[in-house]
Design an enzyme around this catalytic site. Structure first.
Site, PDB file in Angstrom:
ATOM      1  CD  GLU A  89     -37.413  17.349  40.105  1.00 43.05           C
ATOM      2  OE1 GLU A  89     -37.192  16.184  39.733  1.00 43.05           O
ATOM      3  OE2 GLU A  89     -38.494  17.938  39.915  1.00 43.05           O
ATOM      4  CB  SER A  96     -47.102  22.945  35.571  1.00 46.64           C
ATOM      5  OG  SER A  96     -46.590  22.872  36.875  1.00 46.64           O
ATOM      6  CG  ASN A 150     -38.308  13.451  34.382  1.00 47.46           C
ATOM      7  OD1 ASN A 150     -37.965  12.384  34.898  1.00 47.46           O
ATOM      8  ND2 ASN A 150     -37.894  14.623  34.847  1.00 47.46           N
ATOM      9  CD1 TRP A 151     -42.704   8.464  33.152  1.00 49.51           C
ATOM     10  CD2 TRP A 151     -42.145   6.344  33.604  1.00 49.51           C
ATOM     11  NE1 TRP A 151     -43.222   7.680  32.163  1.00 49.51           N
ATOM     12  CE2 TRP A 151     -42.900   6.368  32.408  1.00 49.51           C
ATOM     13  CE3 TRP A 151     -41.681   5.116  34.082  1.00 49.51           C
ATOM     14  CZ2 TRP A 151     -43.199   5.211  31.694  1.00 49.51           C
ATOM     15  CZ3 TRP A 151     -41.976   3.969  33.367  1.00 49.51           C
ATOM     16  CH2 TRP A 151     -42.732   4.016  32.190  1.00 49.51           C
ATOM     17  CE  LYS A 152     -40.061  15.582  37.535  1.00 51.76           C
ATOM     18  NZ  LYS A 152     -40.320  16.887  38.074  1.00 51.76           N
ATOM     19  N   GLY A 208     -43.436  15.928  33.477  1.00 45.68           N
ATOM     20  CA  GLY A 208     -43.288  15.148  34.712  1.00 45.68           C
ATOM     21  C   GLY A 208     -44.618  14.518  35.096  1.00 45.68           C
ATOM     22  N   GLY A 209     -45.346  15.178  35.992  1.00 46.16           N
ATOM     23  CA  GLY A 209     -46.595  14.645  36.560  1.00 46.16           C
ATOM     24  C   GLY A 209     -47.562  14.066  35.531  1.00 46.16           C
ATOM     25  N   GLY A 217     -43.736  21.035  38.688  1.00 43.57           N
ATOM     26  CA  GLY A 217     -44.502  20.345  39.730  1.00 43.57           C
ATOM     27  C   GLY A 217     -45.330  21.274  40.604  1.00 43.57           C
TER      28      GLY A 217
HETATM   29  P1  PGA Z   1     -43.809  18.627  35.839  1.00 46.47           P
HETATM   30  O1  PGA Z   1     -42.240  18.248  35.736  1.00 46.47           O
HETATM   31  O2  PGA Z   1     -44.400  18.404  34.473  1.00 46.47           O
HETATM   32  O3  PGA Z   1     -44.368  17.710  36.885  1.00 46.47           O
HETATM   33  O4  PGA Z   1     -43.877  20.071  36.243  1.00 46.47           O
HETATM   34  C1  PGA Z   1     -41.493  18.545  34.597  1.00 46.47           C
HETATM   35  C2  PGA Z   1     -40.063  18.099  34.791  1.00 46.47           C
HETATM   36  O5  PGA Z   1     -39.557  18.215  35.907  1.00 46.47           O
HETATM   37  O6  PGA Z   1     -39.397  17.623  33.847  1.00 46.47           O
END
Ligand code: PGA
Length: 258
Positions: free
Chosen positions: A97, A213, A9-11, A234-235, A173
């Site tokens: 989010e 995370s 998930n690149w956001k 995400g990250g 995150g």
């Molecule tokens: P993160 O995000 O791996 O940066 O914690 C995960 C997500 O929001 O899908």
């Protein structure tokens, strides 16, 4: 046997160049022995470019959000019908989010899942509690309600088309990963609720992921559990080396489980 899956998930990150470079490196890493499913969810404006790059590869394309209507006066929104033009096969729905910042309710999440299914998009349905709820010992109850509300009105067959992602909000995150036993417990609860809402068969087939995370240093510990079918990342999905390590870990875990 459920195959493990890693979804990036690149956001709202990366540029066109850096996202193409990232996909190129993931593509080069995958081979015939890769025994895990892989998907990337770029910002919608990059879907077309990424869709061209991943044609004929094992990488699936996902969107990060949809509007629940096919078309109309909804300035700034993207419809599920439009996503199909770029061979998008999945869409993240109900990410925390979107729930927190954009005030999306369980009812809207339910509408979006309905809309995604009607366009043959696999919903990646996200649920998860905040820190206060976790500290009150109510995480499982909270998540159970989110699942029940999000899936209201769906047939067992429809429920079987989803991927569910358990993402504790306090772990997203923040670098604070949920203890793997705790994540497994909530995921088992989700599977049990899904069984109540559909059938044993659906509950045993549906993939339920962990998110929050995830890194190559903690992923092995998380997906060693039979009930945890992969990760929504995400990250760590923004760096090719790191994301490729996650794919390898998932692939090894699928192979061991077989
Ligand atoms: P993160 O995000 O791996 O940066 O914690 C995960 C997500 O929001 O899908």
């Amino acid at each position: 046997m459920r195959k493990k899956i890693v979804i990036g998930n690149w956001k709202m990150n990366l540029s066109l160049d850096s996202s193409q470079d990232l996909v190129f490196k993931i593509k080069s890493f995958l081979n015939d022995k890769t025994n895990a499913d892989v998907a990337v969810c770029p910002p919608s404006i990059y879907l077309q470019a990424i869709s061209t790059l991943i044609k004929g590869t094992k990488i699936s394309l996902g969107a990060q959000n949809i509007h629940c209507k096919d078309e109309g006066a909804f300035t700034g929104e993207v419809s599920p019908k439009m996503l199909k033009d770029f061979e998008t096969s999945m869409v993240i729905i109900g990410h925390s989010e979107r729930r927190e910042i954009f005030k999306e309710t369980d009812e809207l999440v339910n509408e979006k899942i309905k809309s995604a299914l009607s366009h043959r998009l696999t919903p990646v349905f996200c649920v998860g509690e905040n820190l206060e709820t976790r500290e009150q010992g109510k995480a499982e109850e909270w998540v159970k309600n989110q699942v029940i509300n999000g899936l209201k009105g769906f047939s067992p067959e429809e429920i079987g088309k989803l991927i569910v992602a358990y993402e504790p909000i306090w772990a997203i995150g923040t670098g604070k990963v949920c203890g793997s036993d705790d994540a497994n417990k909530v995921i088992q609860t989700i599977r049990a609720v899904i069984k109540e809402l559909s059938s044993e068969e659906v509950a045993s087939k549906i993939r339920i992921l962990y998110g929050g995370s995830i890194k190559s240093s903690n992923f092995e510990e998380i997906i060693k559990f039979e009930d945890i079918d992969g990760g929504l990342v995400g990250g760590a999905s923004l760096k090719a080396d790191e994301f490729n390590k996650l794919i390898e870990i998932a692939s090894n875990a699928s192979t061991v489980a077989c």
